[in-house]
Structure formats: structure tokens, C-alpha cells
Motif scaffolding. Structure first.
Motif, PDB file in Angstrom:
ATOM      1  N   PRO A  45      -3.810  -1.407  -6.162  1.00  0.00           N
ATOM      2  CA  PRO A  45      -4.274  -0.333  -5.554  1.00  0.00           C
ATOM      3  C   PRO A  45      -3.741   0.840  -6.102  1.00  0.00           C
ATOM      4  CG  PRO A  45      -3.190  -1.498  -4.459  1.00  0.00           C
ATOM      5  CD  PRO A  45      -3.510  -2.548  -5.895  1.00  0.00           C
ATOM      6  N   MET A  46      -2.836   0.512  -6.726  1.00  0.00           N
ATOM      7  CA  MET A  46      -1.995   2.261  -7.135  1.00  0.00           C
ATOM      8  C   MET A  46      -3.063   2.800  -7.957  1.00  0.00           C
ATOM      9  SD  MET A  46      -0.859   3.569 -10.201  1.00  0.00           S
ATOM     10  CE  MET A  46      -0.765   2.276 -11.498  1.00  0.00           C
TER      11      MET A  46
ATOM     12  N   LEU B  21       0.602  -1.410  -0.678  1.00  0.00           N
ATOM     13  CA  LEU B  21      -0.244  -0.028  -0.258  1.00  0.00           C
ATOM     14  C   LEU B  21       1.138   1.237  -0.380  1.00  0.00           C
ATOM     15  CD1 LEU B  21      -2.900  -1.030   2.565  1.00  0.00           C
ATOM     16  CD2 LEU B  21      -2.794  -0.811   0.055  1.00  0.00           C
ATOM     17  N   ALA B  22       2.540   1.474   0.734  1.00  0.00           N
ATOM     18  CA  ALA B  22       2.806   2.440   0.579  1.00  0.00           C
ATOM     19  C   ALA B  22       3.150   2.643  -0.477  1.00  0.00           C
ATOM     20  CB  ALA B  22       3.648   2.161   1.988  1.00  0.00           C
ATOM     21  N   PHE B  23       3.946   1.401  -1.429  1.00  0.00           N
ATOM     22  CA  PHE B  23       4.489   1.879  -3.148  1.00  0.00           C
ATOM     23  C   PHE B  23       2.928   2.010  -3.873  1.00  0.00           C
ATOM     24  CE2 PHE B  23       6.983   0.268  -6.479  1.00  0.00           C
ATOM     25  CZ  PHE B  23       7.993   0.798  -6.053  1.00  0.00           C
ATOM     26  N   ALA B  24       2.605   2.015  -3.413  1.00  0.00           N
ATOM     27  CA  ALA B  24       1.391   2.322  -4.232  1.00  0.00           C
ATOM     28  C   ALA B  24       1.006   3.445  -4.543  1.00  0.00           C
ATOM     29  CB  ALA B  24       0.266   1.138  -4.081  1.00  0.00           C
ATOM     30  N   LEU B  25       0.536   3.883  -3.277  1.00  0.00           N
ATOM     31  CA  LEU B  25       0.251   5.275  -2.714  1.00  0.00           C
ATOM     32  C   LEU B  25       1.913   6.463  -2.976  1.00  0.00           C
ATOM     33  CD1 LEU B  25      -1.511   7.780  -1.545  1.00  0.00           C
ATOM     34  CD2 LEU B  25      -0.077   7.101   0.214  1.00  0.00           C
ATOM     35  N   PHE B  26       2.881   5.495  -3.175  1.00  0.00           N
ATOM     36  CA  PHE B  26       4.004   6.883  -3.748  1.00  0.00           C
ATOM     37  C   PHE B  26       4.073   6.784  -5.287  1.00  0.00           C
ATOM     38  CE2 PHE B  26       8.246   6.615  -5.223  1.00  0.00           C
ATOM     39  CZ  PHE B  26       8.724   7.505  -4.823  1.00  0.00           C
TER      40      PHE B  26
ATOM     41  N   ILE C 297      -7.025   4.173   1.660  1.00  0.00           N
ATOM     42  CA  ILE C 297      -7.073   3.508   2.123  1.00  0.00           C
ATOM     43  C   ILE C 297      -7.681   2.784   3.239  1.00  0.00           C
ATOM     44  CG2 ILE C 297      -4.962   3.495   4.394  1.00  0.00           C
ATOM     45  CD1 ILE C 297      -3.814   6.632   3.099  1.00  0.00           C
ATOM     46  N   PHE C 298      -8.628   3.110   4.111  1.00  0.00           N
ATOM     47  CA  PHE C 298      -9.370   2.145   4.446  1.00  0.00           C
ATOM     48  C   PHE C 298      -9.978   0.781   3.628  1.00  0.00           C
ATOM     49  CE2 PHE C 298     -13.995   0.578   5.840  1.00  0.00           C
ATOM     50  CZ  PHE C 298     -13.986   0.137   7.028  1.00  0.00           C
TER      51      PHE C 298
ATOM     52  N   LEU D 120      -6.812  10.513  -4.874  1.00  0.00           N
ATOM     53  CA  LEU D 120      -5.931  11.394  -5.491  1.00  0.00           C
ATOM     54  C   LEU D 120      -6.952  12.200  -6.135  1.00  0.00           C
ATOM     55  CD1 LEU D 120      -2.543  10.216  -5.076  1.00  0.00           C
ATOM     56  CD2 LEU D 120      -4.101  11.258  -3.806  1.00  0.00           C
ATOM     57  N   LYS D 121      -7.217  12.488  -7.456  1.00  0.00           N
ATOM     58  CA  LYS D 121      -8.211  13.299  -8.461  1.00  0.00           C
ATOM     59  C   LYS D 121      -9.481  13.957  -7.832  1.00  0.00           C
ATOM     60  CE  LYS D 121      -5.535  12.125 -12.039  1.00  0.00           C
ATOM     61  NZ  LYS D 121      -4.847  12.822 -12.753  1.00  0.00           N
TER      62      LYS D 121
END
Length: 310
Positions: free
Chosen positions: A184-185, A98-103, A226-227, A192-193
Motif C-alpha cells: 500500500p505504501m 494504511l496510516a503507517f504506509a501513508l506516512f 485510499i479507497f 501522491l506523485k
């Protein structure tokens, strides 16, 4: 004097009309309903019954009550090993993924030329990552004579077989799962959009740096996404099967024995379908407990704008 016509001549029979509409609706959903009952509800009820029996697929099931569950918790060391490995896998791979996908989603949240092509390319591993072909390729890449060792040898690092090493086999599978971050990305990118740019502009005017804007705007506004990703990826993590089964077969020394692999081994390797059914229900209970825990804690960290905050 005006003669009133009987009311029933002007109004249709409402009960019959409603019944007709209901039958039409049931007709449209009948294929799904038949599949749901036949392939989900029916097998679940059957597996619940089999979990209380001794059943080898070749003879009639014999009722043994709670013996399968008692054996599981008191006399099966591999069951606890599978639980341990699966928990480590989930607790490490899900946050990293999830962290990498968000990045990556934040990197793609721009209007630069060609960004659409890169989004597609980064999504491809999620489409192919669970396939047999990718598992075989991954096994070759991290094998004793694979490309990974060829690259590391350029820096003087000795070659090892990553997928057969007790110390690195699980890490290799975790890396494969993290590599499948495309789904998830894309969900993060959609979230984000949806965040208004006015919030970032106002924060910038107030002197907030990028880290503060991320912590105070991006994360709260993105918390429902995220949830959702957390729930879905946690459930998928507990049900992980392909990576372990095809690349390491649960080895070496059960260091990659995922719960689903152990369940499959009991069901179709030892033909102990009764015990495998009990394992399946324990897995369902584990997923339900963790999902309920995430939902329970969501009130303290998930922000819904329609509800005025947390």
C-alpha cells in the motif's frame, strides 16, 4: 451504360469474418478461461453443494440441508470466537497499516538522493512477510528468549513470551501485518506523485499550514487511492491465515484463532469438509458485505476530479 458489379464481389462476408475474429479471441483467452472455470468457478460450485452435506473426504457426501449453518450459528462457540478475533484483527491492523504506509509514502515523496533504494528496502517486508521463513523468524524474535526481550531487558522490562501470552499474542500478529506495509505504501506514493504541485503552492500563498494542506489537498486528492487500499487490505485481513497458523497455531486459548485458521482446522484437521465449506461461504458473505459497505459510503468521502468533487 456503366455496368455495376455485384456488391458481394467487393465486400467480404462480414458474419464469417466476425466469427473468425471471435474464435481467434477465444483461442487467446482459452488458457485463462479453462483455469478460471476449472480452478475457481468449479470449486466454488462444489463447495456450495458440500456446504449442505456431511462430507468427510473419505466417503460419499450426505445431504443434510441447512444443518451445517444451523450448527455454526447456534452450537459452535469457536466459530464466534474466530469471528470476534478476526474482526478485532481487521479493525485494528488495517487502519494502522494504511496510516503507517501513508506516512512513509509522504516521507519518500521527495527527490532526495538514495530515496529509490529506501523505497525498495521498505517494500521487501511485503514480499517476504507472508512466507514461512518470516513467520518462523517472527516467532523467534518475540519468543521468551528472543531479541525483543533482550532489548527490553536493557530497560529493566521483564521478559515474556509474546507469542504465547494471551494478552499480547494477537498484538504481535497485528504488528507483523503492519510491518508488511510496502505494497500500500507504493500505491500511496504513486497517488501522491499524481497530485499537482500547483495546488500546494497556491495553498501556501494563501497562508495554509502543512496540516491544513494535508487535510484540504492531500487527503481529498488521495481519497480514490485510499479507497482502493482500504478495500484490498480489508479483504486480505479477513482472509489472513499464515501469521496465526505458523506463529501461534490459533492459541493461546484461541486468542489468535483467525477465521481462515478455524476453517482450515475443520477441513483438514477434523476432515469435516461439509462444515468447512459452509464456513467458507460465510467468509465470502462477510467480505462481500464489508466491501459493499465501503463502496456504499465511498460517495461521501471519495473525491473524483472528473466528477467535479464528491
Amino acid at each position: 451504360m456503366e455496368i455495376k458489379k455485384p456488391q458481394h464481389l467487393h465486400q467480404p462476408n462480414k458474419p464469417q469474418s466476425r466469427l473468425k475474429d471471435d474464435l481467434i479471441g477465444f483461442g487467446f483467452i482459452a488458457p485463462w478461461l479453462i483455469g478460471f472455470v476449472g480452478f475457481i468457478v468449479g470449486p466454488m460450485i462444489a463447495s456450495l453443494y458440500f456446504s449442505f452435506t456431511n462430507y468427510d473426504l473419505l466417503s460419499e457426501p450426505t445431504w443434510i440441508g441447512l444443518d451445517n449453518y444451523m450448527k455454526m450459528f447456534t452450537n459452535d462457540g469457536r466459530f464466534w470466537q474466530a469471528i470476534k478475533i478476526t474482526f478485532i484483527f481487521v479493525f485494528v491492523s488495517v487502519p494502522l497499516k494504511l496510516a503507517f504506509a501513508l506516512f512513509v509514502a509522504m516521507l519518500f515523496n521527495t527527490n532526495r538522493r538514495g530515496v529509490g533504494l529506501y523505497r525498495t528496502l521498505y517494500y521487501i517486508p511485503s514480499i517476504l512477510g507472508g512466507s514461512v521463513a518470516i513467520a518462523v523468524v517472527w516467532k523467534q524474535l518475540f519468543g521468551g528468549e528472543g531479541a525483543v526481550n533482550d532489548i527490553l531487558s536493557l530497560f529493566g522490562i521483564p521478559s515474556i513470551s509474546w507469542v504465547t501470552s494471551p494478552d499480547f499474542a494477537l498484538s504481535t500478529l497485528i504488528l507483523l501485518v503492519v510491518w508488511q506495509f510496502g505494497s500500500p505504501m507504493l500505491i500511496f506514493l504513486a497517488g501522491l506523485k499524481a497530485i499537482p504541485n500547483e495546488l500546494y503552492e497556491a495553498a501556501a500563498v494563501d497562508g495554509a499550514n502543512p496540516i491544513l494542506r494535508f487535510m484540504k489537498i492531500t487527503l481529498p486528492m488521495l481519497s480514490p487511492v485510499i479507497f482502493f487500499n482500504l478495500v484490498m487490505q480489508t479483504i486480505q485481513g479477513f482472509m489472513a491465515f499464515t501469521q496465526s497458523f505458523l506463529i501461534t497455531a490459533g492459541g493461546p486459548m484461541d486468542r489468535t484463532l483467525f477465521y481462515a485458521v478455524y476453517l482450515y482446522e475443520k477441513a483438514f484437521g477434523h476432515f469435516d469438509m461439509g462444515y468447512a465449506s459452509a464456513l467458507a461461504w460465510i467468509l465470502l458473505l462477510i467480505c462481500a458485505v464489508f466491501t459493499a459497505f465501503i463502496f456504499r459510503t465511498a460517495k461521501s468521502w471519495v473525491y473524483y476530479e472528473s466528477e467535479g468533487g464528491r
